[in-house]
Scaffold this active site. Structure first.
Site, PDB file in Angstrom:
ATOM      1  CG  HIS A   1       6.621  68.189  19.042  1.00 54.80           C
ATOM      2  ND1 HIS A   1       6.848  66.888  18.648  1.00 54.80           N
ATOM      3  CD2 HIS A   1       6.565  68.156  20.396  1.00 54.80           C
ATOM      4  CE1 HIS A   1       6.934  66.102  19.715  1.00 54.80           C
ATOM      5  NE2 HIS A   1       6.776  66.860  20.795  1.00 54.80           N
ATOM      6  CD  GLU A   2       6.498  71.235  22.805  1.00 54.21           C
ATOM      7  OE1 GLU A   2       5.600  70.812  23.554  1.00 54.21           O
ATOM      8  OE2 GLU A   2       7.616  70.658  22.691  1.00 54.21           O
TER       9      GLU A   2
ATOM     10  CG  HIS B   1       2.518  67.666  23.271  1.00 53.68           C
ATOM     11  ND1 HIS B   1       2.279  66.346  23.563  1.00 53.68           N
ATOM     12  CD2 HIS B   1       3.836  67.736  22.924  1.00 53.68           C
ATOM     13  CE1 HIS B   1       3.410  65.635  23.398  1.00 53.68           C
ATOM     14  NE2 HIS B   1       4.366  66.468  23.007  1.00 53.68           N
TER      15      HIS B   1
ATOM     16  CD  GLU C   1       6.439  62.847  21.845  1.00 57.27           C
ATOM     17  OE1 GLU C   1       6.005  63.490  22.818  1.00 57.27           O
ATOM     18  OE2 GLU C   1       7.416  63.210  21.164  1.00 57.27           O
TER      19      GLU C   1
END
Lengths: 504, 504
Positions: free
Chosen positions: A268-269, A272, A298
């Site tokens: 997820h990170e 980003h 997001e």
């Protein structure tokens, strides 16, 4: 002409100085959360406060006001290059946001939110909403007062939304959430009643931290996070922070009793992070070197976390690696069972622990409540009751107490209202972008199976990432997908995936 | 009275702001050297430059000038508390140092030293002093010009010395180095001719980085470096940097082919680090939270590195741990042999590779040359010849080429003159302080044998560390040892230790 060029250069230099302060503050923050020794934390917070105060002063200074006044004069503005125009626009937005509130009122707000955060913590610990209630009432009232200063849009709540997702409106969100409610809620209820709950016991064996870290590094490298322009460290709460496109830092937390937490939070990170790494390097040092909105940001993390890393083709590629890294834990576990465990749907009280399908329903509860508070159709006192009713209706769960319900999130106590919807917008955009990407990469699933993520990255860089803040979310959506925000792609994706998984 | 208090408070706040910028810059620098990803380094350097420029501007600003003018008025100054007085004094010193040089001349100097550093690097690579010579001549001439601006003291070189070791003079250094020359040079020559060269082969086996790191942590913890207020990381060159007394960061570099490098450099940096950790916390955020001089700082690193960690009692305690950590490498190696290997004396061309005994002679060569250059009794063109002659005379070595001789150090190219002597002063002070410490801790050797380092730390904190910059080096020496700088303690210590080791 010469004077306009000079003015533009001076302004850019001034803006870069502010950005450098914020950049330094970000490094200090990263260090505080990942490396700073225990006793050094207090002194560090003071230094961070000094620097960020200085950056705030500069960005709201008379000097900034003068620059903006001169540069926004129609004749001057038209002669600026596109980058400077955008820089002026974004600086003006920030300036207005901060300067339209009288200083005393803003200080009062800072004071109240500080107190509210402490009170919220106490209230949550004691499971006592009444403690927090008067502070939340004050915060809502101040938000209403501030909306008047900033200028109310068609819906008062639009003014708040615009601060996190520029251009987003209640009108659009109502359409989005109506569709999500109509299509997702029945699906969740059907899953609740199904007897296809996957076995997840192998996910909850012992996974040594060092082994997890090595596996995460392997996955992140392969999907395209550039470790020459970034790092992965540990912190209490995972985050991504960046100091320009060439230095992007991710963190995760290793739970040795659960394989899932660190892996998917790292991915997820990294979503980003890859966004930031791919922004045009020409914007480095400017506030344009940044994702364009919370929602679009997001969408990139959710794309990698869910659309890619919770898909079957992805695990067709990586599961052998996972089995090699954790031979005992995954011995005899079939790929299909691993995939099903990775996509467990389980309605819970807590948003941060929720799955891909139910997540948006948690957000919907918050959105409907915030909208009601700001439009004064809901009173703070009613919140626990309304919260629990909506949770039952959408997720089918009975919230046992307010600490597991309306008191679970820190956001409202720190004045964040209008922010929650960007989480769901991330999912909506992600599905819409993925649909567009698959049209141009029809062999999407084969690429995942082959572990060939470069085309995905290349597509994202070319169509989304490189622009940084130069394109608004609306421009980006229109250019990439040919339409405005449309939740039907997310709904189709979720229905197909979960009906299939749960054989509904 | 009220206005003086207010003035003092305002000034302190202003000074703290400058200190916060420098603190932030230090964190950014630490991160750059230890954690920053490769591609992030360029952008980082720009941010560091922005912040340090800002700090420089503030510390030489009109606002600073006004504060200093008002606060140094006799009547006002007398009413200030001791801490503010010292703060004013130190700020004034820094202000004068920077403001007495006309801006254009200072910019010229920055330009020349930047070019000189590059030229020096090229000259060293090509072993061609002639390339570097014109730049070194320019630097010497600018130093002479600047000394006129700053104000020449009794000896012109004193003005430079004072910037690194406040109050130090050629008169004192001449006495110190005369004694060192008279007593150390014959000792070095005798060792060169002795046949007692210790066996060091076991120090040069393979030592895995992770094992070394664990052993270093163990030693540093035990000698009293507080890991709750500090860290140990790796970097190309070891250093110690601190952001207040509660956050002190050490670095080292692991050489897997040599046990000695990382261990003693870690202990050396921990000596610096414990000094900073022990400064009175009341000075945090002020520029008084810092060792009082380069020389006194170096005395603390040398105390731990040499007087403690190269002593026999120290290894009586730690050698069993070392043998446990590295059983194969130290199998069958007697403590006595380990101790002798740790104290190998071997005249070499390179200062940074030299041992405790010959180190000061390397410094003496540089001191005599700098003094000659600044007093214009030596010309830059003569340097290679003078260098090699002195190296032969003091160390008994024939320098084979200038890259291993006069071109080996970066210092002169970056304008550092008057700095080298502080390295030897560190050794001189260390012996003098140790003598005083042993009078009050007559069981010093037993404490080392028992691994009980707390009394050493306690003594150092009480007598030296806690004062930060509040006491000058002279005040400190007088208060702790009852006399001014005296090299005979160092000479006695070296003679006793090395005559014993080499049976002379």
């Amino acid at each position: 002409m010469g004077t306009i060029n000079q003015l533009a250069t001076d302004f850019t230099t001034f803006s870069k100085k502010i950005h450098a302060y914020n950049n330094a503050t970000a490094v200090l923050y990263w260090d505080l959360r990942t490396k700073a020794p225990k006793k050094g934390m207090d002194a560090r917070s003071e230094v961070i406060s000094t620097l960020s105060t200085e950056a705030f002063k500069l960005s709201t200074s008379k000097q900034m006001e003068d620059y903006l006044q001169r540069l926004t004069e129609e004749q001057t503005y038209q002669q600026l290059d596109a980058v400077t125009q955008k820089l002026v626009e974004e600086s003006k937005k920030e300036f207005d946001l901060n300067k339209k509130i009288p200083t005393e009122r803003y200080q009062e707000y800072v004071l109240i939110t500080n107190q509210a955060e402490n009170l919220w913590e106490e209230a949550r610990e004691k499971n006592d909403f009444a403690l927090f209630r008067p502070y939340l009432e004050k915060i809502v009232n101040m938000k209403l007062e501030f909306i008047d200063y900033w200028g109310a849009k068609e819906d008062k709540y639009d003014t708040l939304l615009d601060q996190y997702e520029p251009g987003m409106t209640v009108k659009q969100l109502d359409q989005i959430f109506t569709l999500l409610r109509d299509k997702t809620v029945p699906l969740v209820h059907a899953i609740n009643e199904s007897n296809r709950r996957p076995n997840i016991s192998f996910m909850e064996k012992h996974f040594a931290k060092a082994d997890q870290a090595a596996f995460n590094q392997l996955v992140l490298k392969k999907i395209g996070f550039d470790f020459q322009s970034g790092r992965l460290d540990t912190s209490t709460h995972p985050f991504c922070i960046h100091f320009g496109s060439s230095d992007v830092r991710l963190t995760t937390r290793y739970d040795e009793q659960d394989f899932r937490y660190a892996l998917w939070s790292s991915i997820h990170e990294a979503g980003h992070g890859m966004y930031e790494q791919n922004v045009n390097a020409a914007y480095n040092g400017l506030l344009l070197s940044n994702g364009t909105s919370m929602g679009v940001h997001e969408s990139q993390s959710r794309f990698w976390e869910n659309m890619v890393a919770r898909s079957l083709p992805f695990w067709e590629h990586f599961y052998p690696d996972a089995q090699q890294a954790f031979p005992e834990q995954f011995a005899g576990v079939a790929l299909e069972d691993f995939y099903r465990a990775a996509n467990l749907v389980e309605p819970s009280f807590i948003r941060t622990e929720s799955d891909e399908l139910t997540y948006n329903l948690h957000i919907m509860v918050r959105y409907e409540i915030e909208k009601g508070l700001i439009n004064q159709t809901i009173e703070v006192g009613e919140l626990p009751q309304i919260w629990n009713k909506k949770m039952k209706e959408y997720l089918g769960v009975d919230v046992p107490s307010d600490d597991l319900g309306v008191l679970q999130d820190v956001h409202w106590s720190s004045g964040l209202m209008g922010y929650f919807p960007t989480y769901s917008l991330g999912n909506v955009y992600a599905a819409q972008f993925t649909h567009a990407m698959k049209k141009q990469l029809p062999n999407f699933d084969d690429l995942l199976r082959a572990g060939d993520f470069a085309p995905l990255n290349q597509w994202s860089r070319e169509h989304i990432h490189q622009f940084g803040k130069m394109k608004s979310p609306q421009e980006l959506l229109q250019d990439v997908t040919g339409e405005q925000v449309n939740a039907s792609y997310l709904v189709d994706y979720l229905e197909k995936k979960y009906k299939d998984l749960y054989q509904l």
